[in-house]
Design an enzyme around this catalytic site. Structure first.
Site, short mmCIF file in Angstrom:
data_model
loop_
_atom_site.label_atom_id
_atom_site.label_comp_id
_atom_site.label_asym_id
_atom_site.label_seq_id
_atom_site.Cartn_x
_atom_site.Cartn_y
_atom_site.Cartn_z
N SER A 91 -1.15 5.61 -1.36
CA SER A 91 0.09 5.01 -1.83
C SER A 91 0.80 5.97 -2.75
O SER A 91 0.17 6.55 -3.65
CB SER A 91 -0.20 3.71 -2.57
OG SER A 91 0.96 3.27 -3.24
N ASP A 93 4.70 -16.29 -2.92
CA ASP A 93 5.12 -14.90 -2.79
C ASP A 93 5.13 -14.45 -1.34
O ASP A 93 6.07 -13.79 -0.88
CB ASP A 93 4.18 -13.99 -3.60
CG ASP A 93 4.11 -14.40 -5.06
OD1 ASP A 93 4.96 -15.21 -5.49
OD2 ASP A 93 3.21 -13.91 -5.78
N GLU A 128 8.76 -22.64 -11.73
CA GLU A 128 7.71 -21.74 -12.22
C GLU A 128 6.44 -22.52 -12.55
O GLU A 128 6.50 -23.58 -13.17
CB GLU A 128 8.22 -21.01 -13.47
CG GLU A 128 7.74 -19.59 -13.56
CD GLU A 128 8.20 -18.75 -12.36
OE1 GLU A 128 7.38 -18.55 -11.43
OE2 GLU A 128 9.35 -18.30 -12.35
P1 ADP Z 1 3.24 -8.18 -9.22
O1 ADP Z 1 2.90 -8.77 -7.91
O2 ADP Z 1 3.99 -9.12 -10.10
O3 ADP Z 1 3.96 -6.87 -9.11
P2 ADP Z 1 0.39 -8.15 -9.48
O4 ADP Z 1 -0.50 -7.95 -10.64
O5 ADP Z 1 0.27 -9.41 -8.72
O6 ADP Z 1 1.87 -7.90 -9.99
O7 ADP Z 1 0.14 -6.98 -8.43
C1 ADP Z 1 0.19 -5.64 -8.84
C2 ADP Z 1 -0.95 -4.87 -8.21
O8 ADP Z 1 -0.74 -4.76 -6.79
C3 ADP Z 1 -1.04 -3.44 -8.69
O9 ADP Z 1 -1.81 -3.35 -9.86
C4 ADP Z 1 -1.70 -2.73 -7.51
O10 ADP Z 1 -3.09 -2.94 -7.53
C5 ADP Z 1 -1.13 -3.48 -6.32
N1 ADP Z 1 0.07 -2.83 -5.78
C6 ADP Z 1 1.31 -3.36 -5.68
N2 ADP Z 1 2.15 -2.50 -5.09
C7 ADP Z 1 1.44 -1.39 -4.78
C8 ADP Z 1 1.74 -0.14 -4.15
N3 ADP Z 1 2.97 0.14 -3.70
N4 ADP Z 1 0.74 0.74 -4.01
C9 ADP Z 1 -0.51 0.47 -4.45
N5 ADP Z 1 -0.86 -0.68 -5.05
C10 ADP Z 1 0.10 -1.60 -5.23
MG MG Z 2 1.69 -10.46 -7.62
#
Ligand code: ADP
Ligand code: MG
Length: 377
Positions: free
Chosen positions: A65, A166, A31
């Site tokens: 989405s 990732d 990490e």
């Molecule tokens: P993590 O990757 O840990 O889930 P992040 O902050 O890096 O968190 O990414 C989350 C962001 O990615 C959300 O706030 C949104 O903007 C976008 N996101 C992720 N999955 C979706 C989805 N299925 N539909 C729309 N936006 C998404």
């Molecule tokens: Mg992320």
């Protein structure tokens, strides 16, 4: 029939050219090492983000989405520019930008990857769209090249300074394996990882909390690591050998930098030791390494939080072989290696203690090392 295809039909009408799915990931160990050119050991999840996509002839990109209902965005490819549109749309708009293509498309997204939990819903989204465009346009990029380009989507277009793990995990993960990614060498190695064969499960506790200071703290940790590397006269902390750690730490100007550097250098070693433990089928040793990694990120890197520490403590108390926070920290998820017959008890204990502490109810589920991104329909 996928839900993404159904959403596509109801929002845009007609049939998509195809549906592509890309998984979230759990980082087993390693990490805050990726941006230090270090080692990480993530695995791809069965939970994926699906993108139903159809090319358009008029250069318009339209997106929707299921995660953000009623927010249908449209942007002409001519207007693609980092940060535009703000919010979730940039994760999609940044894909054709990183692929350097000038084509319009409609895309509908559905996702089973929890958003913001540290399981990389962001890369799952970007990689599903990236693989889809690569296939439908026959761009011929290898998965490694797609990982490189989709990382640029997140770093340069969205503006999130993530370390590249990732996208690698989402695109290159394989069933029954974790992926050892050496960022400095830019090499990957599939490491057999099958907890179920050892009677274990990987339990995820998504605390559902995301502390507001997380982004600022992440940036500060990166800056600390860079400063420590400068003071040690190396490019990145990866260049500090574990055997030289003690003498190296003497050259750092303050205790904070000592702690940051110690976390990164020992964490790289823990990744190697975990890989060796898995090869030896020594799950007890692997568990102990996870727990040691948590102590290091909590005490030295100071990237944990109360909810994560409580989750880890309760997971250990209820029979886990090891437990740690996973992801960027300051909220998000913890993972544990739990004997399969004790997962219910472990989940129950965590829920009860969270309730006693007045924390939000956590989402608790088990995950299985699964295949990377694929075409689904
Ligand atoms: P993590 O990757 O840990 O889930 P992040 O902050 O890096 O968190 O990414 C989350 C962001 O990615 C959300 O706030 C949104 O903007 C976008 N996101 C992720 N999955 C979706 C989805 N299925 N539909 C729309 N936006 C998404
Ligand atoms: Mg992320």
């Amino acid at each position: 029939m996928t839900k993404a295809a159904n959403v596509f039909r109801s929002v845009f009408g007609g049939e998509p050219d195809g549906v592509w799915g890309a998984p979230g990931r759990v980082n087993l160990i390693g990490e805050h090492t990726d941006y230090n050119d270090g080692l990480v050991l993530p695995f791809a999840l069965a939970e994926r983000t699906e993108a139903a996509l159809k090319l358009r002839a008029d250069g318009l990109i339209r997106m929707c989405s299921a995660v953000v209902p009623n927010d249908i965005l449209g942007i002409p490819t001519k207007e693609l520019a980092p940060g535009w549109p703000a919010g979730w749309g940039s994760y999609i708009a940044g894909v054709p930008w990183a692929l350097e293509i000038d084509v319009g498309f409609d895309v509908a997204i559905d996702s089973l990857v929890p958003v913001g939990a540290g399981l990389s819903s962001s890369a799952a989204l970007i990689c599903a769209v990236g693989l889809g465009l690569n296939d439908v346009l026959d761009l011929g990029h290898s998965r490694r090249e797609l990982a490189r380009r989709t990382r640029r989507t997140e770093n340069e277009y969205v503006g999130a300074p993530t370390g590249g793990m990732d996208q690698i995990a989402s695109l290159l993960g394989t069933e029954g394996h974790a992926l050892l990614y050496d960022v400095q060498a830019d090499t990957t190695e599939q490491i057999p990882f099958d907890p179920s064969a050892a009677g274990l499960k990987v339990l995820v506790v998504d605390t559902t909390v995301r502390h507001g200071h997380a982004d600022g703290e992440y940036a500060e940790r990166r800056a600390d690591c860079e400063m420590a590397a400068r003071q040690l006269g190396v490019q990145t902390l990866r260049d500090v050998a574990y055997a030289d750690l003690d003498s190296a730490l003497d050259h750092l100007e303050n205790e904070r930098l000592v702690k940051r550097a110690r976390h990164v250098v020992t964490e790289n070693q823990r990744v190697l030791d975990t890989t060796a433990a898995l090869a030896a089928d020594d799950w007890v040793a692997a568990g102990e390494l996870l727990t040691a990694a948590h102590a290091s990120i909590r005490d030295d890197f100071e990237a944990s939080c109360t909810e994560l520490d409580v989750a880890v403590a309760m997971l250990l108390e209820s029979g886990s072989l090891g437990a740690r926070m996973t992801g960027g920290g300051f909220g998000g998820a913890a993972i544990a290696l739990v004997p399969a017959d004790r997962t219910d008890e472990a989940a129950h204990t965590v829920r009860a203690v969270f309730a006693d502490n007045g924390f939000a109810p956590p989402n608790i589920f088990s995950v299985v090392p699964s295949a990377g991104a694929t075409r689904i329909e």
